[in-house]
Design an enzyme around this catalytic site. Sequence first.
Site, PDB file in Angstrom:
ATOM      1  N   ARG A  78       0.885  21.766 -11.844  1.00 14.88           N
ATOM      2  CA  ARG A  78       2.139  22.166 -11.186  1.00 14.88           C
ATOM      3  C   ARG A  78       3.118  22.716 -12.223  1.00 14.88           C
ATOM      4  O   ARG A  78       3.702  21.975 -13.009  1.00 14.88           O
ATOM      5  CB  ARG A  78       2.748  20.958 -10.460  1.00 14.88           C
ATOM      6  CG  ARG A  78       4.042  21.285  -9.728  1.00 14.88           C
ATOM      7  CD  ARG A  78       3.842  22.251  -8.573  1.00 14.88           C
ATOM      8  NE  ARG A  78       2.974  21.669  -7.557  1.00 14.88           N
ATOM      9  CZ  ARG A  78       2.315  22.417  -6.652  1.00 14.88           C
ATOM     10  NH1 ARG A  78       2.417  23.750  -6.648  1.00 14.88           N
ATOM     11  NH2 ARG A  78       1.537  21.842  -5.776  1.00 14.88           N
ATOM     12  N   ARG A 104      -7.766  29.120 -11.184  1.00 15.46           N
ATOM     13  CA  ARG A 104      -6.819  28.195 -11.837  1.00 15.46           C
ATOM     14  C   ARG A 104      -7.398  26.796 -12.064  1.00 15.46           C
ATOM     15  O   ARG A 104      -6.742  25.983 -12.706  1.00 15.46           O
ATOM     16  CB  ARG A 104      -5.520  28.113 -11.032  1.00 15.46           C
ATOM     17  CG  ARG A 104      -5.679  27.580  -9.618  1.00 15.46           C
ATOM     18  CD  ARG A 104      -4.323  27.549  -8.919  1.00 15.46           C
ATOM     19  NE  ARG A 104      -4.452  27.101  -7.538  1.00 15.46           N
ATOM     20  CZ  ARG A 104      -3.448  26.684  -6.804  1.00 15.46           C
ATOM     21  NH1 ARG A 104      -2.235  26.656  -7.304  1.00 15.46           N
ATOM     22  NH2 ARG A 104      -3.622  26.308  -5.550  1.00 15.46           N
ATOM     23  N   HIS A 174       1.331  33.430 -10.915  1.00 17.83           N
ATOM     24  CA  HIS A 174       2.220  32.614 -10.074  1.00 17.83           C
ATOM     25  C   HIS A 174       3.193  31.830 -10.962  1.00 17.83           C
ATOM     26  O   HIS A 174       3.224  30.597 -10.968  1.00 17.83           O
ATOM     27  CB  HIS A 174       1.297  31.665  -9.300  1.00 17.83           C
ATOM     28  CG  HIS A 174       1.905  30.779  -8.280  1.00 17.83           C
ATOM     29  ND1 HIS A 174       3.073  30.067  -8.472  1.00 17.83           N
ATOM     30  CD2 HIS A 174       1.484  30.450  -7.038  1.00 17.83           C
ATOM     31  CE1 HIS A 174       3.327  29.349  -7.392  1.00 17.83           C
ATOM     32  NE2 HIS A 174       2.369  29.564  -6.509  1.00 17.83           N
ATOM     33  N   ASP A 220       9.752  31.456   0.921  1.00 21.67           N
ATOM     34  CA  ASP A 220       8.356  31.751   0.601  1.00 21.67           C
ATOM     35  C   ASP A 220       8.053  33.152   1.146  1.00 21.67           C
ATOM     36  O   ASP A 220       7.774  33.317   2.330  1.00 21.67           O
ATOM     37  CB  ASP A 220       7.460  30.681   1.263  1.00 21.67           C
ATOM     38  CG  ASP A 220       6.022  30.744   0.785  1.00 21.67           C
ATOM     39  OD1 ASP A 220       5.687  31.662   0.001  1.00 21.67           O
ATOM     40  OD2 ASP A 220       5.219  29.891   1.206  1.00 21.67           O
ATOM     41  N   GLU A 279       6.495  35.782  -8.620  1.00 19.14           N
ATOM     42  CA  GLU A 279       5.084  35.989  -8.913  1.00 19.14           C
ATOM     43  C   GLU A 279       4.739  37.471  -8.825  1.00 19.14           C
ATOM     44  O   GLU A 279       5.037  38.119  -7.829  1.00 19.14           O
ATOM     45  CB  GLU A 279       4.240  35.199  -7.907  1.00 19.14           C
ATOM     46  CG  GLU A 279       4.684  33.742  -7.784  1.00 19.14           C
ATOM     47  CD  GLU A 279       4.053  33.027  -6.596  1.00 19.14           C
ATOM     48  OE1 GLU A 279       2.915  33.366  -6.223  1.00 19.14           O
ATOM     49  OE2 GLU A 279       4.703  32.124  -6.042  1.00 19.14           O
TER      50      GLU A 279
END
Length: 306
Positions: A78, A104, A174, A220, A279
Amino acid sequence: MFILGSPEELNNRLSMKDRLTFGKAGDGLVVAEIDNPHATASICLQGGHVTAWQPKSAAQPVVWLSKLAKFAPGKSIRGGAPVCWPWFGAHATEVGFPGHGYARTVPWAVTQAVSLADDATQITLELINSDQTRALWSHPCKLSLEVVVGRTLKLTLTTGNLGDDAFVISEALHTYLQIGDIAQTRVLGLEGCEFLDKTVAADGVRRRQEGPVTFTEETDRIYLNTTTDCVIEDTQLARRIRIAKSGSRSTVVWTPWTEKADKMGDFGPDGWRTMVCVESANALENAVTIPGHGSHSMSVEYSLEN
Ligand code: BG6
């Protein structure tokens, strides 16, 4: 076939005295630590994941990492700069496949590390393909990430198609950026752009951005057909973070706000207040078709402006 390498082996092969050293973090993940005249930075080999960058001139990190970030095999970290690839968000057809792809959470190898003429440090990593990755993505391919740690942080993600047939990817770098307070932060550069609102309440509605992006709730959004720089204007820390990109036609802006961050469980108390994700991406209709034996690169450069 790559040799993964223990920190000892990597230190023998690639170390640049105090400027680049390899060690372990969390549950045994190998991490490259960079400390050069311009900046400090960390890169976790799992995920090819930059987890820290702080220019020497900055009082605070520029890349945000959660205090509760877990460094564990197969788990995403995170914060930092997760590599979302070869799809962004949910997989188009397979509900069981991981969100934001698999890059990732799998091991990468360091293929090169050099000190540049201006004292910046350049490290190149390559995703290690395996039966596990081929079960999720069968196309012959090579994914590499070049990281240049200097007065700026530059990331270049290159997808090579090693097969005869074209394939389509969506992707994102990101990156979580550190800010003083999300409520006193604006993102400039997306004025007039069309975006898709991914919050549940908005149900995928498309709208147009009016003025700078400001934050009063969960946000978002996938902004489409935009190649321009973004600037994060941070009133509390009295600084601006510039994000310049190439090979990217989408920009995602995300902040979970309090309720969602609490549900996610790895933001730490009030961690969400001090981060925003801007991002650099290619998503939705900006997904990229890579012809057989072709390649595509997406680059992003972060710099601090006081
Ligand atoms: C953003 C998405 O890119 O990543 C959000 O737009 C998502 O919808 C966020 O919640 C975090 O994703 P994850 O998989 O790292 O929790």
